[in-house]
Structure formats: structure tokens, C-alpha cells
Design a protein around this motif. Structure first.
Motif, PDB file in Angstrom:
ATOM      1  N   LYS A   1      26.265  50.137  16.434  1.00 14.65           N
ATOM      2  CA  LYS A   1      27.486  49.849  15.673  1.00 14.65           C
ATOM      3  C   LYS A   1      28.031  48.450  15.953  1.00 14.65           C
ATOM      4  O   LYS A   1      29.183  48.167  15.674  1.00 14.65           O
ATOM      5  CB  LYS A   1      28.545  50.903  15.979  1.00 14.65           C
ATOM      6  N   LYS A   2      27.200  47.592  16.479  1.00 16.42           N
ATOM      7  CA  LYS A   2      27.660  46.252  16.804  1.00 16.42           C
ATOM      8  C   LYS A   2      27.132  45.214  15.828  1.00 16.42           C
ATOM      9  O   LYS A   2      27.030  44.034  16.132  1.00 16.42           O
ATOM     10  CB  LYS A   2      27.257  45.897  18.235  1.00 16.42           C
ATOM     11  N   ILE A   3      26.804  45.655  14.625  1.00 11.20           N
ATOM     12  CA  ILE A   3      26.460  44.754  13.536  1.00 11.20           C
ATOM     13  C   ILE A   3      27.462  44.987  12.409  1.00 11.20           C
ATOM     14  O   ILE A   3      27.703  46.121  12.001  1.00 11.20           O
ATOM     15  CB  ILE A   3      25.036  45.007  13.000  1.00 11.20           C
TER      16      ILE A   3
ATOM     17  N   VAL B   1      42.086  44.058  21.290  1.00  9.01           N
ATOM     18  CA  VAL B   1      41.435  44.120  19.991  1.00  9.01           C
ATOM     19  C   VAL B   1      40.005  43.622  20.157  1.00  9.01           C
ATOM     20  O   VAL B   1      39.623  43.103  21.205  1.00  9.01           O
ATOM     21  CB  VAL B   1      42.191  43.252  18.958  1.00  9.01           C
ATOM     22  N   GLU B   2      39.216  43.781  19.122  1.00  8.30           N
ATOM     23  CA  GLU B   2      37.876  43.202  19.154  1.00  8.30           C
ATOM     24  C   GLU B   2      38.018  41.680  19.124  1.00  8.30           C
ATOM     25  O   GLU B   2      38.660  41.111  18.231  1.00  8.30           O
ATOM     26  CB  GLU B   2      37.055  43.684  17.946  1.00  8.30           C
ATOM     27  N   ASN B   3      37.430  41.043  20.109  1.00  8.42           N
ATOM     28  CA  ASN B   3      37.510  39.595  20.263  1.00  8.42           C
ATOM     29  C   ASN B   3      36.273  38.972  19.621  1.00  8.42           C
ATOM     30  O   ASN B   3      35.160  39.121  20.127  1.00  8.42           O
ATOM     31  CB  ASN B   3      37.591  39.240  21.747  1.00  8.42           C
ATOM     32  N   VAL B   4      36.468  38.303  18.483  1.00 10.27           N
ATOM     33  CA  VAL B   4      35.344  37.776  17.706  1.00 10.27           C
ATOM     34  C   VAL B   4      35.342  36.250  17.789  1.00 10.27           C
ATOM     35  O   VAL B   4      36.321  35.596  17.403  1.00 10.27           O
ATOM     36  CB  VAL B   4      35.434  38.214  16.223  1.00 10.27           C
ATOM     37  N   ALA B   5      34.263  35.690  18.291  1.00  5.12           N
ATOM     38  CA  ALA B   5      34.141  34.240  18.433  1.00  5.12           C
ATOM     39  C   ALA B   5      33.670  33.642  17.111  1.00  5.12           C
ATOM     40  O   ALA B   5      32.526  33.830  16.704  1.00  5.12           O
ATOM     41  CB  ALA B   5      33.168  33.900  19.556  1.00  5.12           C
ATOM     42  N   HIS B   6      34.553  32.928  16.462  1.00  2.25           N
ATOM     43  CA  HIS B   6      34.311  32.361  15.132  1.00  2.25           C
ATOM     44  C   HIS B   6      33.265  31.257  15.192  1.00  2.25           C
ATOM     45  O   HIS B   6      33.477  30.223  15.821  1.00  2.25           O
ATOM     46  CB  HIS B   6      35.633  31.811  14.599  1.00  2.25           C
TER      47      HIS B   6
ATOM     48  N   ASP C   1      26.095  31.006  23.064  1.00  2.00           N
ATOM     49  CA  ASP C   1      25.918  31.285  24.494  1.00  2.00           C
ATOM     50  C   ASP C   1      27.248  31.225  25.227  1.00  2.00           C
ATOM     51  O   ASP C   1      27.533  32.064  26.094  1.00  2.00           O
ATOM     52  CB  ASP C   1      24.941  30.282  25.114  1.00  2.00           C
ATOM     53  N   LEU C   2      28.056  30.237  24.891  1.00  2.00           N
ATOM     54  CA  LEU C   2      29.363  30.121  25.537  1.00  2.00           C
ATOM     55  C   LEU C   2      30.223  31.332  25.230  1.00  2.00           C
ATOM     56  O   LEU C   2      30.903  31.872  26.114  1.00  2.00           O
ATOM     57  CB  LEU C   2      30.064  28.839  25.081  1.00  2.00           C
ATOM     58  N   ALA C   3      30.182  31.790  23.974  1.00  2.00           N
ATOM     59  CA  ALA C   3      30.963  32.972  23.593  1.00  2.00           C
ATOM     60  C   ALA C   3      30.525  34.197  24.383  1.00  2.00           C
ATOM     61  O   ALA C   3      31.356  34.995  24.827  1.00  2.00           O
ATOM     62  CB  ALA C   3      30.827  33.222  22.098  1.00  2.00           C
ATOM     63  N   VAL C   4      29.227  34.353  24.569  1.00  2.00           N
ATOM     64  CA  VAL C   4      28.718  35.473  25.365  1.00  2.00           C
ATOM     65  C   VAL C   4      29.202  35.351  26.807  1.00  2.00           C
ATOM     66  O   VAL C   4      29.619  36.344  27.421  1.00  2.00           O
ATOM     67  CB  VAL C   4      27.178  35.536  25.290  1.00  2.00           C
ATOM     68  N   ASP C   5      29.166  34.138  27.347  1.00  2.00           N
ATOM     69  CA  ASP C   5      29.655  33.920  28.706  1.00  2.00           C
ATOM     70  C   ASP C   5      31.142  34.261  28.822  1.00  2.00           C
ATOM     71  O   ASP C   5      31.605  34.687  29.887  1.00  2.00           O
ATOM     72  CB  ASP C   5      29.438  32.464  29.123  1.00  2.00           C
ATOM     73  N   MET C   6      31.872  34.097  27.718  1.00  2.00           N
ATOM     74  CA  MET C   6      33.300  34.400  27.704  1.00  2.00           C
ATOM     75  C   MET C   6      33.562  35.884  27.448  1.00  2.00           C
ATOM     76  O   MET C   6      34.706  36.312  27.327  1.00  2.00           O
ATOM     77  CB  MET C   6      34.010  33.543  26.649  1.00  2.00           C
ATOM     78  N   LYS C   7      32.487  36.642  27.357  1.00  2.00           N
ATOM     79  CA  LYS C   7      32.559  38.108  27.238  1.00  2.00           C
ATOM     80  C   LYS C   7      33.291  38.566  25.973  1.00  2.00           C
ATOM     81  O   LYS C   7      34.086  39.512  26.008  1.00  2.00           O
ATOM     82  CB  LYS C   7      33.196  38.709  28.491  1.00  2.00           C
ATOM     83  N   VAL C   8      32.992  37.907  24.868  1.00  2.00           N
ATOM     84  CA  VAL C   8      33.565  38.345  23.596  1.00  2.00           C
ATOM     85  C   VAL C   8      32.895  39.637  23.153  1.00  2.00           C
ATOM     86  O   VAL C   8      31.841  40.033  23.657  1.00  2.00           O
ATOM     87  CB  VAL C   8      33.393  37.256  22.509  1.00  2.00           C
ATOM     88  N   ASP C   9      33.498  40.291  22.187  1.00  2.00           N
ATOM     89  CA  ASP C   9      32.912  41.510  21.634  1.00  2.00           C
ATOM     90  C   ASP C   9      31.891  41.198  20.536  1.00  2.00           C
ATOM     91  O   ASP C   9      30.897  41.910  20.392  1.00  2.00           O
ATOM     92  CB  ASP C   9      34.017  42.409  21.062  1.00  2.00           C
ATOM     93  N   TYR C  10      32.157  40.139  19.779  1.00  2.00           N
ATOM     94  CA  TYR C  10      31.273  39.741  18.684  1.00  2.00           C
ATOM     95  C   TYR C  10      31.176  38.223  18.615  1.00  2.00           C
ATOM     96  O   TYR C  10      32.136  37.516  18.945  1.00  2.00           O
ATOM     97  CB  TYR C  10      31.826  40.200  17.321  1.00  2.00           C
ATOM     98  N   ILE C  11      30.029  37.744  18.167  1.00  2.00           N
ATOM     99  CA  ILE C  11      29.923  36.377  17.680  1.00  2.00           C
ATOM    100  C   ILE C  11      29.875  36.453  16.156  1.00  2.00           C
ATOM    101  O   ILE C  11      29.250  37.351  15.593  1.00  2.00           O
ATOM    102  CB  ILE C  11      28.686  35.635  18.227  1.00  2.00           C
TER     103      ILE C  11
ATOM    104  N   VAL D   1      46.358  44.354  14.498  1.00  2.00           N
ATOM    105  CA  VAL D   1      45.068  44.317  13.822  1.00  2.00           C
ATOM    106  C   VAL D   1      43.995  44.848  14.772  1.00  2.00           C
ATOM    107  O   VAL D   1      44.215  44.987  15.976  1.00  2.00           O
ATOM    108  CB  VAL D   1      44.719  42.890  13.361  1.00  2.00           C
ATOM    109  N   ASP D   2      42.824  45.129  14.219  1.00  2.00           N
ATOM    110  CA  ASP D   2      41.736  45.694  15.019  1.00  2.00           C
ATOM    111  C   ASP D   2      40.806  44.630  15.587  1.00  2.00           C
ATOM    112  O   ASP D   2      40.090  44.883  16.554  1.00  2.00           O
ATOM    113  CB  ASP D   2      40.918  46.660  14.155  1.00  2.00           C
ATOM    114  N   ALA D   3      40.794  43.447  14.983  1.00  2.00           N
ATOM    115  CA  ALA D   3      39.949  42.356  15.466  1.00  2.00           C
ATOM    116  C   ALA D   3      40.631  41.032  15.188  1.00  2.00           C
ATOM    117  O   ALA D   3      41.309  40.873  14.172  1.00  2.00           O
ATOM    118  CB  ALA D   3      38.578  42.388  14.794  1.00  2.00           C
ATOM    119  N   ILE D   4      40.449  40.097  16.103  1.00  2.00           N
ATOM    120  CA  ILE D   4      40.955  38.741  15.928  1.00  2.00           C
ATOM    121  C   ILE D   4      39.765  37.799  15.989  1.00  2.00           C
ATOM    122  O   ILE D   4      39.001  37.801  16.960  1.00  2.00           O
ATOM    123  CB  ILE D   4      41.995  38.377  16.998  1.00  2.00           C
ATOM    124  N   ILE D   5      39.621  37.000  14.945  1.00  2.00           N
ATOM    125  CA  ILE D   5      38.492  36.078  14.814  1.00  2.00           C
ATOM    126  C   ILE D   5      39.015  34.681  15.134  1.00  2.00           C
ATOM    127  O   ILE D   5      39.866  34.148  14.432  1.00  2.00           O
ATOM    128  CB  ILE D   5      37.905  36.152  13.396  1.00  2.00           C
TER     129      ILE D   5
END
Length: 273
Positions: A168-170, A36-41, A57-67, A258-262
Motif C-alpha cells: 500500500k505504499k504506491i 500525517v504522511e510526510n511526502v517529500a516533493h 536519497d536525502l528524503a529517505v535519510d530524513m525518514k519520510v513516508d513517501y517520495i 489533512v492526511d498527508a503534507i507534500i
């Protein structure tokens, strides 16, 4: 007809990823679970102070799909990322403080001394630092307190050409549905989400109404059922659920499809992190 059908908005489905028992294999293999889309809350808020550059920055390092970020406005009209509408243990309102005053606050030491001096970031700083690197899920926090914030957000997104169909990433979301109707009018090609923890908003009539201006229906996981997921999908929307703070909640939402998990802990969603 849903907004998705009208303008073709929505994110592409992601590829499969490794099962938990092979989570740390050197090369990911296809497992039984659909990613699913991995969203860093608020960023990776379980590990770093929420809504700070350290957390993002940590979320990006963890290769999430969204912050996921929270947006409010300072007294002098600057958009900032902060969750609570008050600071200093509730004694001061965000909207009553200037950007300079907000930036003078220590937003990090409560999470650990290594984060001492972390500042409240501005919305523009976040857009410029992360667009093109990771998706950004923008929550307008209590927009009713900040008249005109929708136009202000839209202008900053347009300045960066992030309102175009190929970007489409907003996603912009809020608990304030009227605010999201405005955002849909201002940015018709940007994905819109509605937030709720109220079961009254899960009826077929309610979902049909949401689908006229929203691409995402984002409920708290306590009201998610397979039937709700199917109904959301039947109305041409996707569903992203919040806020995951343990593995059991993540597992439940995987099961619900679900399509995304936050989540505060992105590694509960994608254990390769």
C-alpha cells in the motif's frame, strides 16, 4: 460507493510524534499533533536538486513516508523522472529527446556544485532502488502527451508485484482525471489520487465523482479548508496537500487535519529530521 469501500484501499493512520519544542529529543515522545504522511516533493527538493537520486536519497535519510516523483517518457519510449515538459530553458521537449540525450544533461549543478553530474533518473531505477524502503507517490506529468503511458507504468509496477493489496505504499496521481480513471482500471488495488488547484473541483458532486475511482484528493493548500477536509473524508477519500515551502503552511495543514503534507522541506512536517 467510493473506491475505498469497494476494495479496501488506503493507508493506515500513523502514530503520534513529538511536538516542535521536543523535536530533537533523543527519544521521540507523544505530542499533541497527529503525524500525517510526510511526502517529500520531488525528493527533498528544498535541499537537493529535484527529481534526482540525491534528492530521493536525502528524503529517505530524513525518514519520510513517501517520495513524490514526476514521470514522463523519452522519445525512445523510456520513462524518466522530470517535472517540466521541456529542458534547456524550454527549448527542447522531453518527449523529443532520447534517454541518452536526457541522461547527458546535468540535472544537479544548478542547486550547488556538489550536485554536479546528477542525472535524470529512470522510473525503473527509482522503483528498484526505493520500493520496500519508502512509499512512492507517482505523478503522471502531462500524460496526454504520452499515449499509452498508463499501461507502461502499470506493466512496470506489476513486474515488481507492487500492485498487490499488501503493498500500500504506491500511489499514482495526476491532474489528468481521465488518465487516473485508466490507472484505476489497470491497477484497481493501487491507490489513485487526483490533483487540483481549482475550487470548482471541491463541490460535493465533484468529490463524489472522484471517489468512484480515487482514494486521494490532493489539492493545493490555498484551497484547503476544514469543510473540504471533512467532505473529502465523508466521501471515503484521504486528502494530501501541496506544496509546503515554509513552516506556516505546514502548521496550517496540520490544523486542517489533512492526511498527508507534500513538502520540499520534510523537516517542516516532521521536525525530528
Amino acid at each position: 460507493m467510493s473506491k475505498k469501500l469497494l476494495i479496501g484501499a488506503g493507508l493506515a493512520l500513523s502514530l503520534l510524534f513529538t511536538p516542535f519544542n521536543q523535536a530533537f529529543a533523543e527519544k521521540p515522545t507523544v505530542g499533541e499533533r497527529k503525524q500525517v504522511e510526510n511526502v517529500a516533493h520531488r525528493g527533498a527538493a528544498g535541499y537537493a536538486p529535484e527529481n534526482t537520486i540525491a534528492a530521493y536519497d536525502l528524503a529517505v535519510d530524513m525518514k519520510v513516508d513517501y517520495i513524490e516523483i514526476d514521470v514522463q517518457r523519452s522519445k525512445d519510449g523510456e520513462l524518466v523522472s522530470i517535472h517540466d515538459t521541456t529542458v534547456d530553458d524550454g527549448t527542447g521537449k522531453v518527449g523529443d529527446l532520447t534517454l541518452e540525450q536526457l541522461r547527458s544533461l546535468d540535472a544537479g549543478s544548478w542547486k550547488g556544485e556538489q550536485f554536479t553530474g546528477e542525472q535524470i533518473p529512470t522510473f525503473e531505477e527509482i522503483l528498484d532502488r526505493y520500493h520496500g524502503k519508502v512509499g512512492i507517490l507517482i505523478e503522471l506529468k502531462a500524460p496526454e502527451y504520452y499515449p499509452g503511458i498508463e499501461q507502461q507504468v502499470a506493466d512496470l509496477i506489476k513486474e515488481r508485484n507492487l500492485d498487490k493489496p499488501q503493498n500500500k505504499k504506491i500511489i499514482i496521481q495526476s491532474f489528468n482525471f481521465e488518465s487516473m480513471k485508466k490507472m484505476n482500471q489497470l491497477l484497481p488495488q493501487v491507490q489513485i489520487g487526483v490533483l487540483t488547484s481549482n475550487r470548482a473541483h471541491t463541490t460535493m458532486d465533484a468529490l463524489k465523482e472522484f471517489s468512484t475511482y480515487a482514494d486521494w484528493f490532493n489539492p493545493s493548500y490555498g484551497i484547503v479548508t476544514k469543510e473540504l477536509v471533512n467532505q473529502v473524508h465523508s466521501n471515503g477519500m484521504k486528502i494530501g496537500s501541496w506544496t509546503v515551502r515554509n513552516q506556516e503552511a505546514a502548521d496550517f495543514l496540520f490544523e486542517m487535519k489533512v492526511d498527508a503534507i507534500i513538502s520540499d522541506y520534510p523537516d517542516y512536517v516532521d521536525p525530528r529530521n
